[in-house]
Each structure stands twice: as C-alpha cells, then as structure tokens.
Design an enzyme around this catalytic site. Structure first.
Site, PDB file in Angstrom:
ATOM      1  CG  HIS A  65      -3.028   5.702  -4.897  1.00 39.12           C
ATOM      2  ND1 HIS A  65      -3.126   4.216  -5.232  1.00 39.12           N
ATOM      3  CD2 HIS A  65      -4.371   5.795  -4.798  1.00 39.12           C
ATOM      4  CE1 HIS A  65      -4.126   3.587  -4.894  1.00 39.12           C
ATOM      5  NE2 HIS A  65      -5.093   4.795  -4.977  1.00 39.12           N
ATOM      6  CB  CYS A  73      -3.443   3.151  -8.546  1.00 38.79           C
ATOM      7  SG  CYS A  73      -1.726   3.594  -8.721  1.00 38.79           S
ATOM      8  CG  HIS A 123      -8.639   3.662  -5.032  1.00 34.86           C
ATOM      9  ND1 HIS A 123      -7.605   3.790  -3.985  1.00 34.86           N
ATOM     10  CD2 HIS A 123      -9.798   3.260  -4.165  1.00 34.86           C
ATOM     11  CE1 HIS A 123      -8.280   3.559  -2.852  1.00 34.86           C
ATOM     12  NE2 HIS A 123      -9.285   3.161  -3.025  1.00 34.86           N
TER      13      HIS A 123
END
Length: 375
Positions: A338, A290, A350
């Site tokens: 994240h 990520c 993402h």
C-alpha cells in the site's frame, strides 16, 4: 405320585434362540444400540458455532488486504503484458518493412531477368568475332559485366534479407509466447482479486445491518474517516494551497511547504482526487487504486513513476519517517502493498480499499514500511 406333581409344576428351562430367531434378535439389539449411540453422539458433538461479528470483520479485513496485494501483482503483470504487446507489434512492423524491401529487390531482379530473356545473349567471344565494330562491342560488354555484378549483389542482398526476416519471425514467435504467459499471469491475478472481493462481500452479507454499519465506521476510522475529513472528524479543505513553513498537527490539511514546485503540484492533484472511488487497477482520472493515485499525482507534476508499490518505493531517494515532506511516497505493510502521498502533519492522501474513496488519513493507521522522495 407326589413326585410326579412336583415335576409337573417345575418351571421349564428357556432355550437360547437359534436360527432365524437368533438373527432377528441380534438385529434388533444392534439397532437399539445404534439409536442410543446416535443420541449420545448428538449431545456430545454440537454443530460448529457461526463466526462472531468480530471474526467476520477480521476475515473481511484480511480479504481486502489480500486483494490489494493481488492488485499490485496485477498492476505489475499488466505493465509487463503491455510491454510484451508493444514488442510483438514492433516485430510485426519490422517484419512487414523487411518484406516490402525484399519484394522490391525481387521485383528488380525479376525485371533484369526478363530483360535478359527478351534480348538474349551470344557467347561473348562469338559476338566479338561477328561484330563489325569491336570497340562498340567491348563497350557494351563492359556494361553487361557491370549489370552482372549488380545482379549478383542484388541476389546477395535478397539472401541477407531472407535471413533477417527469418530472425525477426523467430523473435516474434518468442515474444508471442512471452505475451501469452503474461496474459495468463494477468488472468490469474484478476481472478484472485475478484474471488477475494466476492468472498468479502459474502462474509459482510452474514452480518446484520447494524453490524455492517459498525464495520464500515471502524474501517473508515482505520483508513482516515470520511473522504474529506481526518480520523478525528476535522474537515479537510481540498481547495487550499500547499503553502506555509510549519506543520499544523491538529489539522488534516497541514500547512507545510512542499520541498519544490513539482511536489506541490503532486500534492495539489491528490487533493483534487479526494472523494473519487477506489477501483483496483485504475489510474484515473475518475477512479484510482493506491499506486494508481500516486502515479497520477506525480504524472501531473511531470514525473513518470512506475506502476506498482514495490517498484515505486525504488523510484527515488529513501527517507526516514522523521524526514518526511509533502509529496513523499509513504509505504505500508511488510510486502510494500500500500502507498499514499504524504501531505505533512503526519497525514497522507490515499486510495484505501473498495468502498472507501480517496481520502486524507494519518500515516499511523497502518504498519509503516518506508518512504521515498521522488524529486
């Protein structure tokens, strides 16, 4: 006589067991009781039931999340390990340069000493007395004095260089110890990631094919559907430019103007990465995690971001959820584990998790923790 017959037919009394017979009877009685207890216990304490499919899915989700947390720690440790490696290499280079200069100085000093040994010298007063040309001797003596001064300066310089090399080597030893610690930390996080992902695969293997398929569908929905579609199934168009003035909240690729050309380039890069696999620790060009995706997207725009989610959140100006614009970094979970790249219309691009490639997803699918505007 009658009394005798009556006593003859009387039932004899039973005597209790004694000796070996008593021990045998007790053993049999205990064995029977144990058998009865075992049978009763088996009925009272049934084996623990296997986890349900829902429990397995919850555990797998938690393992994936924990693996992502460990991945960001791994990324941070890797960055520190790289810095420590550069420091050790730089000190090694500096020590080599200093050693070369020291060897040159030593060679010069050795040449001077050799020359003096070969020519020899007399006591200066005696040389002056024996000289047929005192003026010439005094001139030579002045040269010898200057040579002596140069030799003394050279010796002093060698001593300074030796001291400097010792300091460099001490610093190199410290950095080498720090490097070993960084590498140990790196190995710890790498092991944690691999262990959690292996545990997740093991748990998924306990599900039936239908249950695994249902889990993947639910996970895809939670992370934005298939790589090029939104959660509602709308088709994304990665080749479409980021232009326009207002968000189209019904479309996965919202036509929202980026605040500047660099943000537009970052968003364009992220669209080009859609469909590429998630690989922990990867920063492209063929796979990403990520924070690796957001770092690579902004690198394509000429902006250098730090490597981890918990450092990227401090890499720009914080903005509220209501102020989001394309190119902003959006962060999730309380531990900032994240990150995605906002593209407008409540959507982001993402890299979700292992097995789920880069995709478009709504930012509402995960616990929102904050946002940062890079440029």
């Amino acid at each position: 006589m009658a009394a005798h017959r009556k006593s003859a037919h009387r039932k004899p009394k039973q005597r209790p067991f004694t000796g070996p017979a008593a021990r045998t009877a007790a053993t049999l009685a205990l064995a029977g009781a144990a058998t009865a207890t075992s049978a009763t216990g088996a009925g009272a304490a049934p084996a623990e039931p296997a986890p349900t499919a829902a429990q397995v899915r919850a555990k797998v989700d938690r393992l994936y999340h924990d693996a992502e947390v460990a991945t960001e720690k791994y990324n941070g440790a890797k960055e520190k390990e790289a810095a420590a490696t550069r420091a050790v290499d730089a000190l090694a280079d500096e020590a080599a340069r200093r050693t070369d200069r020291l060897n040159t100085a030593r060679h010069t000093l050795g040449s001077m000493a050799t020359a003096q040994y070969r020519t020899g010298t007399l006591d200066p007063a005696l040389q002056l007395a024996l000289s047929s040309d005192p003026d010439s001797y005094l001139e030579r003596a002045a040269h010898l004095d200057r040579a002596g001064d140069r030799q003394a300066s050279l010796l002093s310089n060698i001593r300074r260089q030796l001291s400097g090399i010792a300091r460099v080597k001490a610093r190199a030893d410290q950095e080498t110890e720090a490097l070993a610690a960084r590498r140990a930390e790196l190995d710890k996080h790498r092991t944690a990631i691999r262990t959690k992902l292996a545990d997740a695969r093991t748990l998924l293997a306990t599900l039936t094919a239908a249950e695994r398929a249902a889990y993947e569908r639910a996970a895809d929905a939670a992370h934005g559907g298939s790589p090029a579609t939104s959660a509602d199934g709308s088709t994304a168009r990665p080749d479409r430019a980021v232009t326009g003035a207002h968000a189209d909240r019904s479309a996965p690729r919202a036509s929202v103007a980026a605040p500047n050309s660099r943000a537009a380039r970052a968003v364009s890069f992220a669209h080009g990465a859609i469909g590429k696999p998630y690989v922990w620790g990867a920063t492209g060009p063929n796979a990403f995690d990520c924070s690796g995706l957001t770092q690579a997207a902004w690198k394509a725009a000429g902006v250098s971001l730090p490597r981890t989610t918990y450092t990227q959140i401090n890499a720009g100006q914080r903005v509220s959820r209501s102020e989001l614009a394309p190119g902003d970094l959006v962060f999730f979970y309380s531990g900032i584990s994240h990150v995605g790249l906002y593209i407008g219309g409540g959507q982001m691009i993402h890299a979700p998790r292992p097995g789920a490639p880069v995709r478009i997803a709504p930012i509402s699918q995960m616990p929102f923790a904050g946002a940062t505007r890079v440029a």
